[in-house]
Scaffold this active site. Structure first.
Site: not given
Ligand code: UDP
Length: 313
Positions: A77, A147, A188
């Site tokens: 996925s 998702y 991420r």
């Molecule tokens: N995030 C951030 N800057 C980035 C990427 C992600 O501040 O460049 C934040 C995002 O908004 C979330 C957290 O980091 O609050 C984790 O994001 P990620 O996409 O890694 O995974 P999620 O847990 O949201 O699926």
């Protein structure tokens, strides 16, 4: 000759799991459509004689000739918000039809079915930490729903196959995990921050950075996944796997700057819609049944991941 099937074998967790099992001598049939999995990862897996690859979208009709499949790790996925929000319908199809197809394979071959679900099934949780008996707070029509709801219905399908056809199923809910073989542009937070820091570019914190996540090192997660696959047939889960080390995103940004010695500055960007405010697993069940433990502290794991990305860039 027993065979272990790993769907999503060229993705982050799939590559790490495949490598670990290949090194133990298991015969792996890896399946991936390479939509978010990488050729680079696949090249490493192909070096092993006990690895066979099938380029296939699990949501299309799937016919696997093997009679001797012992277990299926169904990981396929898209998992990064950046990707699943770009391909919402594909994400829904992978999780519904793809899971249905793989459950049929498990039923026909009488193999164990280990399904990788997610902390996202708890949505933006109102209960903290999240234990398996919490039903979650999920927006059914938002930009993350493809998702979240995709994984929720995949769990439902898995438990229907358990109840109706006695398939030996096991469901784990994986919380934020990081480590080697993450893709540098999957969007991420760990990969974004490390790549930005190594290039001395701005570190993009979304929102005020006070939202939290609990980051688990891939080696700890793999131990959990393998213990789950070895657990007694009557243990179906769902069981949380992750880390209880909760950290604010702003503090993660500062840690990455410190550990890389980067000149990067932190900049604040808009918080994406429906971004969960807090996330931390209750790991009591995993600890009790799987003897699960976290052995890699976050600073050590992040440092190792920095070195991985230094090499990969
Ligand atoms: N995030 C951030 N800057 C980035 C990427 C992600 O501040 O460049 C934040 C995002 O908004 C979330 C957290 O980091 O609050 C984790 O994001 P990620 O996409 O890694 O995974 P999620 O847990 O949201 O699926």
């Amino acid at each position: 000759m027993k065979v272990t099937v790993i769907t999503g074998c060229a993705g982050f967790i799939g590559t790490n799991l495949s490598l670990k099992l290949l090194k133990k001598g298991e015969n792996i049939l890896g399946i991936d459509n390479l939509s978010s999995g990488s050729e680079r990862n696949l090249k490493i897996l192909r070096k092993y004689k006990n690895f066979e690859f099938l380029k296939k979208d699990v949501s299309k009709k799937i016919k696997i000739e093997y009679k001797n499949i012992d277990k299926i790790f169904h990981l396929a996925s898209m998992a990064s918000p950046k990707f699943y929000q770009r391909y919402p319908l594909e994400t829904l199809k992978t999780n519904f039809t793809g899971t249905l197809n793989m459950l049929e394979v498990a039923k026909k071959t009488k193999s164990k079915f280990i399904f990788s679900s997610t902390s996202e099934i708890y949505g933006d949780p109102l209960v903290h930490p999240q234990s398996e008996n919490y039903w979650g707070n999920v927006n059914p029509i938002g930009i993350r729903s493809c998702y979240d709801e995709g994984k929720r219905v995949a769990e439902t399908l898995t438990f229907e196959y358990f109840r109706n056809f006695k398939v030996k199923v096991k469901v784990c809910r994986i919380f934020n995990t990081y480590g080697k073989f993450m893709s540098k542009d999957d969007g991420r937070v760990v990969s974004n921050f490390i790549v930005q820091a190594l290039k001395n570019e701005d570190i993009t914190v979304y929102g005020d950075g006070n939202q939290t996540r609990s980051f688990c090192h891939i080696d700890d997660l793999l131990n959990g996944l393998i213990s789950l696959s070895d657990s007694k047939d009557d243990f179906t889960g769902p069981v949380n796997l992750g880390s209880e080390e909760e950290i604010k995103i702003i503090d993660l940004a500062k840690m990455v700057i410190k550990l890389t010695g980067s000149q990067s500055k932190i900049v604040f960007k808009d918080l994406p819609k429906d971004d969960p405010v807090k996330r931390k697993p209750d790991l009591s069940l995993a600890k009790k049944v799987l003897k699960y433990k976290n052995s890699v502290p976050i600073e050590m794991g992040i440092l190792e991941t920095i070195e991985y990305f230094r090499g990969a860039l």
